[in-house]
Design a protein around this motif. Structure first.
Motif, PDB file in Angstrom:
ATOM      1  N   VAL A 106       4.896   7.172  -1.390  1.00  0.00           N
ATOM      2  CA  VAL A 106       5.648   6.255  -0.540  1.00  0.00           C
ATOM      3  C   VAL A 106       4.876   4.943  -0.463  1.00  0.00           C
ATOM      4  CG1 VAL A 106       6.792   8.061   0.789  1.00  0.00           C
ATOM      5  CG2 VAL A 106       4.602   7.159   1.588  1.00  0.00           C
ATOM      6  N   VAL A 107       5.611   3.828  -0.451  1.00  0.00           N
ATOM      7  CA  VAL A 107       4.998   2.507  -0.494  1.00  0.00           C
ATOM      8  C   VAL A 107       5.570   1.643   0.618  1.00  0.00           C
ATOM      9  CG1 VAL A 107       4.718   0.392  -1.844  1.00  0.00           C
ATOM     10  CG2 VAL A 107       4.618   2.622  -2.982  1.00  0.00           C
ATOM     11  N   SER A 134      10.334  -8.677  13.332  1.00  0.00           N
ATOM     12  CA  SER A 134       9.020  -9.225  12.973  1.00  0.00           C
ATOM     13  C   SER A 134       8.277  -8.257  12.072  1.00  0.00           C
ATOM     14  CB  SER A 134       8.193  -9.505  14.238  1.00  0.00           C
ATOM     15  OG  SER A 134       8.844 -10.412  15.089  1.00  0.00           O
ATOM     16  N   ALA A 135       8.811  -8.052  10.876  1.00  0.00           N
ATOM     17  CA  ALA A 135       8.212  -7.087   9.954  1.00  0.00           C
ATOM     18  C   ALA A 135       6.796  -7.516   9.561  1.00  0.00           C
ATOM     19  CB  ALA A 135       9.076  -6.947   8.719  1.00  0.00           C
ATOM     20  N   HIS A 136       5.837  -6.657   9.848  1.00  0.00           N
ATOM     21  CA  HIS A 136       4.431  -6.884   9.490  1.00  0.00           C
ATOM     22  C   HIS A 136       3.790  -5.500   9.475  1.00  0.00           C
ATOM     23  CE1 HIS A 136       0.336  -9.020  10.468  1.00  0.00           C
ATOM     24  NE2 HIS A 136       0.353  -8.468   9.281  1.00  0.00           N
ATOM     25  N   VAL A 137       3.736  -4.896   8.297  1.00  0.00           N
ATOM     26  CA  VAL A 137       3.316  -3.505   8.157  1.00  0.00           C
ATOM     27  C   VAL A 137       2.010  -3.464   7.353  1.00  0.00           C
ATOM     28  CG1 VAL A 137       3.993  -1.192   7.413  1.00  0.00           C
ATOM     29  CG2 VAL A 137       5.744  -2.833   8.137  1.00  0.00           C
ATOM     30  N   HIS A 138       1.011  -2.767   7.873  1.00  0.00           N
ATOM     31  CA  HIS A 138      -0.289  -2.774   7.203  1.00  0.00           C
ATOM     32  C   HIS A 138      -0.815  -1.413   6.803  1.00  0.00           C
ATOM     33  CE1 HIS A 138      -2.611  -6.397   6.328  1.00  0.00           C
ATOM     34  NE2 HIS A 138      -1.763  -7.006   7.107  1.00  0.00           N
ATOM     35  N   SER A 139      -0.110  -0.342   7.084  1.00  0.00           N
ATOM     36  CA  SER A 139      -0.614   0.969   6.682  1.00  0.00           C
ATOM     37  C   SER A 139       0.516   1.975   6.718  1.00  0.00           C
ATOM     38  CB  SER A 139      -1.747   1.410   7.620  1.00  0.00           C
ATOM     39  OG  SER A 139      -2.361   2.603   7.156  1.00  0.00           O
ATOM     40  N   ILE A 140       0.430   2.975   5.851  1.00  0.00           N
ATOM     41  CA  ILE A 140       1.428   4.044   5.812  1.00  0.00           C
ATOM     42  C   ILE A 140       0.704   5.357   5.535  1.00  0.00           C
ATOM     43  CG2 ILE A 140       1.931   3.900   3.329  1.00  0.00           C
ATOM     44  CD1 ILE A 140       4.938   4.179   4.114  1.00  0.00           C
ATOM     45  N   ALA A 141       1.252   6.460   6.040  1.00  0.00           N
ATOM     46  CA  ALA A 141       0.634   7.772   5.850  1.00  0.00           C
ATOM     47  C   ALA A 141       1.710   8.837   5.784  1.00  0.00           C
ATOM     48  CB  ALA A 141      -0.338   8.073   6.992  1.00  0.00           C
ATOM     49  N   LEU A 142       1.374   9.974   5.182  1.00  0.00           N
ATOM     50  CA  LEU A 142       2.240  11.142   5.146  1.00  0.00           C
ATOM     51  C   LEU A 142       1.521  12.309   5.809  1.00  0.00           C
ATOM     52  CD1 LEU A 142       3.598  10.971   1.470  1.00  0.00           C
ATOM     53  CD2 LEU A 142       4.935  10.590   3.564  1.00  0.00           C
ATOM     54  N   ALA A 143       2.214  12.999   6.712  1.00  0.00           N
ATOM     55  CA  ALA A 143       1.647  14.167   7.389  1.00  0.00           C
ATOM     56  C   ALA A 143       2.796  14.942   8.030  1.00  0.00           C
ATOM     57  CB  ALA A 143       0.642  13.748   8.457  1.00  0.00           C
ATOM     58  N   ASP A 144       2.599  16.221   8.238  1.00  0.00           N
ATOM     59  CA  ASP A 144       3.613  17.046   8.913  1.00  0.00           C
ATOM     60  C   ASP A 144       3.375  16.971  10.418  1.00  0.00           C
ATOM     61  OD1 ASP A 144       5.472  18.858   9.766  1.00  0.00           O
ATOM     62  OD2 ASP A 144       4.468  20.619   8.932  1.00  0.00           O
ATOM     63  N   VAL A 145       4.070  16.054  11.093  1.00  0.00           N
ATOM     64  CA  VAL A 145       3.819  15.833  12.515  1.00  0.00           C
ATOM     65  C   VAL A 145       4.743  16.641  13.421  1.00  0.00           C
ATOM     66  CG1 VAL A 145       2.893  13.540  12.085  1.00  0.00           C
ATOM     67  CG2 VAL A 145       5.322  13.788  12.643  1.00  0.00           C
ATOM     68  N   GLY A 200       0.833  -1.207   0.000  1.00  0.00           N
ATOM     69  CA  GLY A 200       0.000   0.000   0.000  1.00  0.00           C
ATOM     70  C   GLY A 200       0.856   1.241   0.000  1.00  0.00           C
ATOM     71  N   GLY A 201       0.218   2.400  -0.121  1.00  0.00           N
ATOM     72  CA  GLY A 201       0.999   3.614  -0.206  1.00  0.00           C
ATOM     73  C   GLY A 201       0.259   4.851   0.237  1.00  0.00           C
ATOM     74  N   ALA A 202       0.932   5.987   0.099  1.00  0.00           N
ATOM     75  CA  ALA A 202       0.374   7.298   0.401  1.00  0.00           C
ATOM     76  C   ALA A 202       1.017   8.302  -0.534  1.00  0.00           C
ATOM     77  CB  ALA A 202       0.635   7.681   1.861  1.00  0.00           C
ATOM     78  N   THR A 203       0.332   9.418  -0.782  1.00  0.00           N
ATOM     79  CA  THR A 203       0.832  10.424  -1.716  1.00  0.00           C
ATOM     80  C   THR A 203       1.042  11.764  -1.027  1.00  0.00           C
ATOM     81  OG1 THR A 203      -1.387  11.130  -2.403  1.00  0.00           O
ATOM     82  CG2 THR A 203      -0.384   9.308  -3.623  1.00  0.00           C
ATOM     83  N   GLY A 204       1.984  12.533  -1.562  1.00  0.00           N
ATOM     84  CA  GLY A 204       2.266  13.873  -1.062  1.00  0.00           C
ATOM     85  C   GLY A 204       3.560  14.369  -1.673  1.00  0.00           C
ATOM     86  N   ASP A 205       3.831  15.653  -1.546  1.00  0.00           N
ATOM     87  CA  ASP A 205       5.067  16.240  -2.061  1.00  0.00           C
ATOM     88  C   ASP A 205       6.132  16.151  -0.977  1.00  0.00           C
ATOM     89  OD1 ASP A 205       7.083  17.682  -3.228  1.00  0.00           O
ATOM     90  OD2 ASP A 205       6.009  19.596  -3.264  1.00  0.00           O
ATOM     91  N   VAL A 206       6.984  15.131  -1.055  1.00  0.00           N
ATOM     92  CA  VAL A 206       7.954  14.903   0.019  1.00  0.00           C
ATOM     93  C   VAL A 206       9.259  15.653  -0.183  1.00  0.00           C
ATOM     94  CG1 VAL A 206       6.964  12.641   0.533  1.00  0.00           C
ATOM     95  CG2 VAL A 206       8.946  12.792  -1.000  1.00  0.00           C
ATOM     96  N   ASP A 236       7.446  20.178   6.336  1.00  0.00           N
ATOM     97  CA  ASP A 236       7.805  19.036   5.510  1.00  0.00           C
ATOM     98  C   ASP A 236       6.967  17.824   5.898  1.00  0.00           C
ATOM     99  OD1 ASP A 236       9.899  20.508   4.271  1.00  0.00           O
ATOM    100  OD2 ASP A 236      11.215  20.068   5.979  1.00  0.00           O
ATOM    101  N   LEU A 237       6.651  16.985   4.913  1.00  0.00           N
ATOM    102  CA  LEU A 237       5.867  15.789   5.191  1.00  0.00           C
ATOM    103  C   LEU A 237       6.721  14.711   5.851  1.00  0.00           C
ATOM    104  CD1 LEU A 237       3.676  15.421   1.976  1.00  0.00           C
ATOM    105  CD2 LEU A 237       2.973  16.194   4.253  1.00  0.00           C
ATOM    106  N   ASP A 238       6.135  14.082   6.861  1.00  0.00           N
ATOM    107  CA  ASP A 238       6.772  12.997   7.584  1.00  0.00           C
ATOM    108  C   ASP A 238       6.052  11.685   7.259  1.00  0.00           C
ATOM    109  OD1 ASP A 238       8.398  14.982   8.989  1.00  0.00           O
ATOM    110  OD2 ASP A 238       6.547  15.462  10.031  1.00  0.00           O
ATOM    111  N   MET A 239       6.680  10.558   7.589  1.00  0.00           N
ATOM    112  CA  MET A 239       6.150   9.243   7.256  1.00  0.00           C
ATOM    113  C   MET A 239       5.770   8.500   8.528  1.00  0.00           C
ATOM    114  SD  MET A 239       8.113   6.107   5.233  1.00  0.00           S
ATOM    115  CE  MET A 239       8.728   7.230   3.972  1.00  0.00           C
TER     116      MET A 239
END
Length: 402
Positions: A124-125, A157-168, A109-115, A173-176
Protein backbone atom coordinates in the motif's frame (compact mmCIF):
# COMPACT_ATOMS: atom_id res chain seq x y z
CA UNK A 1 12.56 -16.25 4.21
CA UNK A 2 16.09 -15.24 5.14
CA UNK A 3 15.88 -13.10 8.24
CA UNK A 4 13.46 -10.32 7.31
CA UNK A 5 13.90 -7.57 9.90
CA UNK A 6 11.54 -4.73 10.80
CA UNK A 7 12.29 -1.66 8.72
CA UNK A 8 11.84 2.03 9.16
CA UNK A 9 12.81 5.46 7.89
CA UNK A 10 16.27 6.58 8.72
CA UNK A 11 18.42 9.56 8.09
CA UNK A 12 21.70 10.91 9.45
CA UNK A 13 25.42 11.03 9.27
CA UNK A 14 28.41 11.47 11.57
CA UNK A 15 31.87 12.87 12.10
CA UNK A 16 34.09 12.35 9.09
CA UNK A 17 32.95 9.81 6.49
CA UNK A 18 34.91 6.64 5.83
CA UNK A 19 36.71 6.29 2.53
CA UNK A 20 34.68 4.11 0.19
CA UNK A 21 34.82 2.22 -3.07
CA UNK A 22 32.40 -0.36 -4.57
CA UNK A 23 32.69 -3.86 -3.09
CA UNK A 24 35.30 -2.66 -0.58
CA UNK A 25 34.48 -2.92 3.14
CA UNK A 26 34.20 0.06 5.46
CA UNK A 27 35.27 -0.34 9.08
CA UNK A 28 35.59 1.63 12.29
CA UNK A 29 37.63 1.79 15.46
CA UNK A 30 36.04 0.47 18.63
CA UNK A 31 32.74 -1.36 18.03
CA UNK A 32 32.88 -3.46 14.88
CA UNK A 33 30.92 -1.90 12.04
CA UNK A 34 31.79 -3.00 8.51
CA UNK A 35 29.86 -2.89 5.24
CA UNK A 36 30.62 -3.26 1.56
CA UNK A 37 28.56 -1.92 -1.31
CA UNK A 38 27.15 -4.39 -3.82
CA UNK A 39 28.08 -3.09 -7.26
CA UNK A 40 26.97 0.46 -8.05
CA UNK A 41 23.88 2.32 -6.82
CA UNK A 42 20.87 1.48 -9.02
CA UNK A 43 18.99 4.36 -10.72
CA UNK A 44 15.26 4.20 -9.89
CA UNK A 45 13.96 7.72 -10.60
CA UNK A 46 13.95 10.95 -8.66
CA UNK A 47 13.28 11.14 -4.92
CA UNK A 48 13.30 7.48 -3.82
CA UNK A 49 12.13 7.20 -0.21
CA UNK A 50 12.65 4.50 2.43
CA UNK A 51 12.91 1.08 0.73
CA UNK A 52 10.29 -1.54 1.55
CA UNK A 53 11.80 -4.98 2.15
CA UNK A 54 9.83 -8.18 1.64
CA UNK A 55 9.94 -11.43 -0.37
CA UNK A 56 7.86 -10.58 -3.44
CA UNK A 57 8.68 -13.62 -5.58
CA UNK A 58 8.53 -16.32 -2.88
CA UNK A 59 12.12 -17.49 -3.40
CA UNK A 60 13.20 -16.95 0.20
CA UNK A 61 15.23 -13.81 -0.51
CA UNK A 62 14.35 -10.26 0.53
CA UNK A 63 13.35 -8.07 -2.41
CA UNK A 64 13.00 -4.30 -2.52
CA UNK A 65 10.20 -1.94 -3.47
CA UNK A 66 10.98 1.75 -3.54
CA UNK A 67 8.44 4.57 -3.88
CA UNK A 68 9.67 7.75 -5.57
CA UNK A 69 7.95 11.06 -4.96
CA UNK A 70 8.25 14.57 -3.50
CA UNK A 71 8.09 15.47 0.15
CA UNK A 72 7.46 18.91 1.65
CA UNK A 73 8.67 21.71 -0.63
CA UNK A 74 9.72 19.48 -3.53
CA UNK A 75 8.18 19.85 -6.97
CA UNK A 76 6.26 17.09 -8.72
CA UNK A 77 8.17 15.85 -11.78
CA UNK A 78 7.84 13.24 -14.52
CA UNK A 79 10.67 11.13 -13.12
CA UNK A 80 8.88 10.46 -9.82
CA UNK A 81 5.42 9.50 -8.62
CA UNK A 82 5.96 5.76 -9.07
CA UNK A 83 7.04 2.50 -7.44
CA UNK A 84 9.92 0.32 -8.66
CA UNK A 85 10.39 -3.37 -7.86
CA UNK A 86 13.95 -4.70 -7.45
CA UNK A 87 14.36 -8.46 -7.15
CA UNK A 88 17.19 -10.01 -5.11
CA UNK A 89 19.29 -12.87 -6.51
CA UNK A 90 20.06 -14.12 -2.98
CA UNK A 91 23.48 -12.48 -2.83
CA UNK A 92 22.18 -8.94 -2.39
CA UNK A 93 22.35 -8.08 -6.09
CA UNK A 94 19.18 -6.33 -7.21
CA UNK A 95 17.57 -6.31 -10.66
CA UNK A 96 14.68 -4.15 -11.79
CA UNK A 97 11.50 -6.07 -12.53
CA UNK A 98 9.24 -4.69 -15.26
CA UNK A 99 8.44 -1.04 -15.75
CA UNK A 100 7.76 1.51 -13.06
CA UNK A 101 4.28 1.43 -11.56
CA UNK A 102 2.82 4.91 -12.04
CA UNK A 103 0.96 6.10 -8.93
CA UNK A 104 0.62 9.87 -9.23
CA UNK A 105 2.83 12.85 -8.57
CA UNK A 106 3.08 12.88 -4.77
CA UNK A 107 3.46 9.16 -3.98
CA UNK A 108 5.72 9.16 -0.92
CA UNK A 109 5.90 5.94 1.11
CA UNK A 110 4.41 2.54 1.67
CA UNK A 111 3.95 -0.62 3.71
CA UNK A 112 3.90 -4.32 2.85
CA UNK A 113 1.67 -7.23 3.83
CA UNK A 114 -0.78 -9.79 2.44
CA UNK A 115 -3.97 -7.73 2.23
CA UNK A 116 -6.08 -10.17 0.21
CA UNK A 117 -5.17 -13.46 1.86
CA UNK A 118 -3.67 -15.19 -1.17
CA UNK A 119 -0.30 -15.80 0.45
CA UNK A 120 1.50 -13.21 -1.69
CA UNK A 121 2.96 -9.97 -0.40
CA UNK A 122 1.15 -6.77 -1.39
CA UNK A 123 1.98 -3.07 -1.03
CA UNK A 124 0.00 0.00 0.00
CA UNK A 125 1.29 3.46 -0.91
CA UNK A 126 0.33 6.86 0.49
CA UNK A 127 0.62 10.25 -1.20
CA UNK A 128 2.03 13.33 0.48
CA UNK A 129 -0.64 15.70 -0.85
CA UNK A 130 -3.61 13.42 -1.44
CA UNK A 131 -5.90 11.38 0.80
CA UNK A 132 -5.94 8.53 -1.74
CA UNK A 133 -3.83 5.48 -0.87
CA UNK A 134 -2.93 2.99 -3.60
CA UNK A 135 -3.33 -0.78 -3.14
CA UNK A 136 -0.89 -2.90 -5.18
CA UNK A 137 -1.52 -6.64 -5.22
CA UNK A 138 1.39 -9.06 -5.58
CA UNK A 139 1.30 -12.06 -7.93
CA UNK A 140 3.86 -14.13 -6.00
CA UNK A 141 6.34 -13.92 -8.86
CA UNK A 142 7.66 -10.45 -8.11
CA UNK A 143 4.98 -8.50 -9.94
CA UNK A 144 2.67 -5.85 -8.49
CA UNK A 145 -0.58 -4.66 -10.06
CA UNK A 146 -2.59 -1.60 -9.08
CA UNK A 147 -5.81 -2.84 -7.48
CA UNK A 148 -7.30 0.58 -6.80
CA UNK A 149 -7.26 3.61 -4.53
CA UNK A 150 -8.70 3.96 -1.04
CA UNK A 151 -9.69 7.36 0.43
CA UNK A 152 -8.09 7.83 3.86
CA UNK A 153 -10.31 10.79 4.75
CA UNK A 154 -12.71 13.29 3.20
CA UNK A 155 -10.97 16.38 4.58
CA UNK A 156 -9.65 19.45 2.78
CA UNK A 157 -5.99 19.55 3.93
CA UNK A 158 -4.34 16.40 2.63
CA UNK A 159 -0.89 16.01 4.20
CA UNK A 160 0.02 12.37 4.82
CA UNK A 161 3.44 11.31 6.08
CA UNK A 162 3.22 7.66 7.09
CA UNK A 163 1.23 4.50 6.43
CA UNK A 164 1.17 1.08 8.11
CA UNK A 165 -0.58 -2.29 7.89
CA UNK A 166 -1.68 -4.20 11.00
CA UNK A 167 -4.64 -6.24 12.23
CA UNK A 168 -6.21 -3.71 14.60
CA UNK A 169 -9.67 -5.31 14.91
CA UNK A 170 -8.48 -8.87 15.57
CA UNK A 171 -10.26 -10.48 12.62
CA UNK A 172 -7.14 -11.90 10.96
CA UNK A 173 -7.14 -9.38 8.10
CA UNK A 174 -4.67 -6.53 7.70
CA UNK A 175 -5.99 -3.02 8.23
CA UNK A 176 -4.56 0.30 7.01
CA UNK A 177 -3.44 3.19 9.24
CA UNK A 178 -1.98 6.56 8.23
CA UNK A 179 -0.96 9.86 9.82
CA UNK A 180 -3.05 12.85 8.69
CA UNK A 181 -0.73 15.67 9.67
CA UNK A 182 -2.90 18.76 9.17
CA UNK A 183 -6.00 16.96 10.44
CA UNK A 184 -4.16 16.12 13.71
CA UNK A 185 -5.43 12.59 13.29
CA UNK A 186 -4.82 8.91 12.69
CA UNK A 187 -6.74 7.36 9.79
CA UNK A 188 -7.86 3.77 10.37
CA UNK A 189 -9.42 1.70 7.57
CA UNK A 190 -10.44 -1.89 8.21
CA UNK A 191 -9.45 -4.53 5.67
CA UNK A 192 -12.00 -6.98 4.27
CA UNK A 193 -9.41 -9.67 3.51
CA UNK A 194 -9.87 -9.24 -0.24
CA UNK A 195 -7.86 -6.05 -0.76
CA UNK A 196 -10.67 -3.65 0.13
CA UNK A 197 -10.75 -1.19 3.04
CA UNK A 198 -13.49 0.76 4.81
CA UNK A 199 -13.32 3.43 7.55
CA UNK A 200 -13.38 2.25 11.15
CA UNK A 201 -16.13 3.58 13.40
CA UNK A 202 -15.37 7.16 14.48
CA UNK A 203 -12.15 7.52 12.49
CA UNK A 204 -9.96 9.49 11.99
CA UNK A 205 -8.89 9.54 15.64
CA UNK A 206 -7.32 12.50 17.39
CA UNK A 207 -3.53 12.09 17.36
CA UNK A 208 -2.30 15.27 19.03
CA UNK A 209 -1.08 18.41 17.34
CA UNK A 210 1.25 17.17 14.58
CA UNK A 211 1.44 13.39 13.97
CA UNK A 212 4.21 12.80 11.48
CA UNK A 213 6.55 10.14 10.10
CA UNK A 214 7.27 6.50 11.01
CA UNK A 215 3.97 5.30 12.38
CA UNK A 216 4.64 2.27 14.62
CA UNK A 217 1.91 -0.34 15.11
CA UNK A 218 2.71 -2.58 18.09
CA UNK A 219 1.16 -3.80 21.33
CA UNK A 220 2.93 -1.25 23.52
CA UNK A 221 0.91 -1.79 26.72
CA UNK A 222 0.71 -5.59 26.72
CA UNK A 223 -3.07 -5.97 26.50
CA UNK A 224 -2.99 -7.99 23.27
CA UNK A 225 -4.37 -5.21 21.05
CA UNK A 226 -2.36 -3.26 18.48
CA UNK A 227 -1.55 0.33 19.48
CA UNK A 228 -0.13 3.24 17.48
CA UNK A 229 3.09 4.93 18.63
CA UNK A 230 4.33 8.08 16.92
CA UNK A 231 5.76 11.54 17.50
CA UNK A 232 3.97 14.87 17.83
CA UNK A 233 6.41 17.14 16.05
CA UNK A 234 4.96 20.56 16.85
CA UNK A 235 3.68 19.40 20.22
CA UNK A 236 7.23 18.26 20.99
CA UNK A 237 6.55 14.83 22.41
CA UNK A 238 5.57 11.19 22.04
CA UNK A 239 2.03 10.07 21.33
CA UNK A 240 0.51 6.67 22.07
CA UNK A 241 -2.96 5.81 20.79
CA UNK A 242 -4.21 2.69 22.52
CA UNK A 243 -6.05 0.17 20.42
CA UNK A 244 -9.18 -1.52 21.66
CA UNK A 245 -8.85 -4.62 19.50
CA UNK A 246 -12.00 -3.53 17.65
CA UNK A 247 -10.34 -1.02 15.31
CA UNK A 248 -10.99 2.00 17.53
CA UNK A 249 -8.23 4.08 19.15
CA UNK A 250 -7.94 6.61 21.98
CA UNK A 251 -5.04 8.67 23.42
CA UNK A 252 -3.25 6.85 26.23
CA UNK A 253 -3.19 9.84 28.57
CA UNK A 254 -6.26 11.84 27.60
CA UNK A 255 -7.64 14.13 24.93
CA UNK A 256 -5.64 17.35 25.08
CA UNK A 257 -3.62 19.50 22.71
CA UNK A 258 -0.50 19.47 24.88
CA UNK A 259 1.47 16.28 24.36
CA UNK A 260 1.39 14.22 27.53
CA UNK A 261 4.82 12.58 27.09
CA UNK A 262 7.01 15.59 26.32
CA UNK A 263 10.59 15.88 25.12
CA UNK A 264 12.62 18.45 27.01
CA UNK A 265 16.13 17.82 25.64
CA UNK A 266 15.29 18.80 22.05
CA UNK A 267 12.50 20.17 19.90
CA UNK A 268 10.52 18.96 16.85
CA UNK A 269 10.68 15.14 16.99
CA UNK A 270 9.58 14.08 13.53
CA UNK A 271 9.89 10.29 13.76
CA UNK A 272 10.62 7.51 16.21
CA UNK A 273 11.91 3.94 16.14
CA UNK A 274 11.01 1.31 18.73
CA UNK A 275 13.11 -1.41 20.37
CA UNK A 276 14.09 -2.78 23.77
CA UNK A 277 17.13 -0.59 24.39
CA UNK A 278 17.61 -1.25 28.10
CA UNK A 279 16.82 -4.97 28.07
CA UNK A 280 13.82 -4.90 30.43
CA UNK A 281 11.37 -6.43 27.95
CA UNK A 282 9.53 -3.20 27.13
CA UNK A 283 9.81 -1.35 23.82
CA UNK A 284 11.67 1.93 24.22
CA UNK A 285 11.84 4.70 21.62
CA UNK A 286 14.49 6.73 19.86
CA UNK A 287 12.96 10.02 18.71
CA UNK A 288 14.67 11.66 15.74
CA UNK A 289 14.73 15.45 15.73
CA UNK A 290 13.81 17.28 12.52
CA UNK A 291 16.98 17.87 10.46
CA UNK A 292 19.12 17.71 13.57
CA UNK A 293 22.31 15.76 14.39
CA UNK A 294 20.79 14.38 17.59
CA UNK A 295 18.11 11.95 18.68
CA UNK A 296 16.47 11.50 22.06
CA UNK A 297 16.22 8.20 23.95
CA UNK A 298 12.79 7.71 25.54
CA UNK A 299 12.50 4.85 28.03
CA UNK A 300 9.24 2.92 28.35
CA UNK A 301 8.30 3.14 32.02
CA UNK A 302 5.77 0.35 31.52
CA UNK A 303 2.40 0.32 29.81
CA UNK A 304 3.57 2.57 26.98
CA UNK A 305 4.36 5.60 29.13
CA UNK A 306 7.62 7.15 27.88
CA UNK A 307 10.09 9.45 29.64
CA UNK A 308 13.53 10.71 28.66
CA UNK A 309 16.47 8.57 29.73
CA UNK A 310 18.96 9.93 32.22
CA UNK A 311 21.41 10.25 29.30
CA UNK A 312 18.83 11.11 26.69
CA UNK A 313 20.76 12.68 23.83
CA UNK A 314 22.19 10.44 21.10
CA UNK A 315 24.91 11.89 18.87
CA UNK A 316 24.10 11.16 15.24
CA UNK A 317 26.81 13.30 13.74
CA UNK A 318 24.76 14.92 10.96
CA UNK A 319 21.25 16.28 10.35
CA UNK A 320 18.62 13.54 10.34
CA UNK A 321 14.96 12.95 9.62
CA UNK A 322 14.41 9.43 10.96
CA UNK A 323 15.96 6.10 11.82
CA UNK A 324 15.59 2.50 12.85
CA UNK A 325 16.95 0.13 15.53
CA UNK A 326 18.72 -3.14 14.71
CA UNK A 327 21.69 -5.17 15.93
CA UNK A 328 24.10 -4.41 13.09
CA UNK A 329 27.25 -5.00 15.15
CA UNK A 330 26.23 -8.56 16.06
CA UNK A 331 26.72 -8.19 19.82
CA UNK A 332 23.08 -8.79 20.76
CA UNK A 333 22.43 -5.11 21.52
CA UNK A 334 20.28 -2.79 19.42
CA UNK A 335 22.10 -0.07 17.49
CA UNK A 336 20.76 3.06 15.80
CA UNK A 337 20.89 2.93 12.01
CA UNK A 338 20.22 6.29 10.41
CA UNK A 339 20.80 8.26 7.25
CA UNK A 340 21.64 11.84 6.54
CA UNK A 341 19.76 14.54 4.78
CA UNK A 342 21.97 16.22 2.17
CA UNK A 343 24.92 13.97 3.06
CA UNK A 344 25.96 10.67 1.48
CA UNK A 345 26.54 8.59 4.59
CA UNK A 346 24.60 6.15 6.73
CA UNK A 347 25.28 6.54 10.44
CA UNK A 348 25.59 3.55 12.75
CA UNK A 349 25.46 4.36 16.47
CA UNK A 350 26.41 1.26 18.49
CA UNK A 351 24.21 0.40 21.45
CA UNK A 352 25.51 -0.31 24.93
CA UNK A 353 24.35 -3.20 27.05
CA UNK A 354 21.85 -1.94 29.61
CA UNK A 355 20.93 1.13 27.57
CA UNK A 356 22.59 4.10 25.92
CA UNK A 357 24.65 4.54 22.77
CA UNK A 358 28.25 5.19 21.74
CA UNK A 359 29.78 7.36 19.05
CA UNK A 360 28.45 7.39 15.47
CA UNK A 361 30.26 5.49 12.73
CA UNK A 362 29.75 6.61 9.12
CA UNK A 363 29.29 4.32 6.13
CA UNK A 364 29.29 5.74 2.61
CA UNK A 365 26.03 5.04 0.75
CA UNK A 366 27.03 6.23 -2.71
CA UNK A 367 24.11 8.64 -2.97
CA UNK A 368 22.81 11.78 -1.30
CA UNK A 369 20.18 11.72 1.48
CA UNK A 370 20.02 7.95 1.98
CA UNK A 371 16.82 6.69 3.62
CA UNK A 372 17.49 3.33 5.27
CA UNK A 373 15.90 -0.07 5.69
CA UNK A 374 17.59 -3.12 7.22
CA UNK A 375 17.40 -6.86 6.59
CA UNK A 376 19.53 -9.89 5.73
CA UNK A 377 19.98 -9.41 2.00
CA UNK A 378 22.37 -12.32 1.33
CA UNK A 379 21.27 -14.96 3.84
CA UNK A 380 24.42 -14.94 5.99
CA UNK A 381 22.62 -14.07 9.21
CA UNK A 382 23.96 -10.52 9.42
CA UNK A 383 21.93 -7.32 9.27
CA UNK A 384 22.49 -5.48 6.00
CA UNK A 385 21.40 -1.98 4.97
CA UNK A 386 19.44 -0.86 1.90
CA UNK A 387 19.17 2.83 1.12
CA UNK A 388 16.86 4.88 -1.05
CA UNK A 389 19.04 7.85 -1.91
CA UNK A 390 16.44 10.60 -2.01
CA UNK A 391 18.59 13.30 -3.56
CA UNK A 392 20.57 10.83 -5.65
CA UNK A 393 17.79 8.96 -7.43
CA UNK A 394 19.31 5.57 -6.64
CA UNK A 395 19.08 2.49 -4.40
CA UNK A 396 22.17 1.03 -2.66
CA UNK A 397 22.73 -2.33 -0.96
CA UNK A 398 25.34 -2.37 1.82
CA UNK A 399 26.26 -5.87 3.01
CA UNK A 400 27.57 -6.38 6.53
CA UNK A 401 31.10 -7.78 6.74
CA UNK A 402 33.18 -9.26 9.57
Amino acid sequence: MKGLIAIGLTVLGGFGAFAWSPDRPDSSNGESVGFRMVGEPIPVGLMPTTPLLTDLDADGDIDVIVVCGPCCGREVCEDSGHAQVLLNDGAGRLTKRDERIRLGGTALGGATGDVNGDGHMDVVVHHHSSYDAAVLLGDGAGGLKLHGYVPLHDGESAHVHSIALADVNSDGDLDMLATLVDDHALAVLLGDGAGGFAPALGQPYFAQRHPYAQLNTVDINGDGAIDAVLTDMRGNGMTVLTGSGTGMFAPLLGFNLNTTMPLTSAERPMACALGDVDGDGDLDAVAFIDESPIAVLMINQGGGVFAEAAEALIDLGAPCVGGTLADVTGDGVLDVVASGTMVTTVSIVPGRRGGGFGKPRLIEAGGTSPHVAVGDMNGDGRVDVVTGNYDGGTVTVLLATE
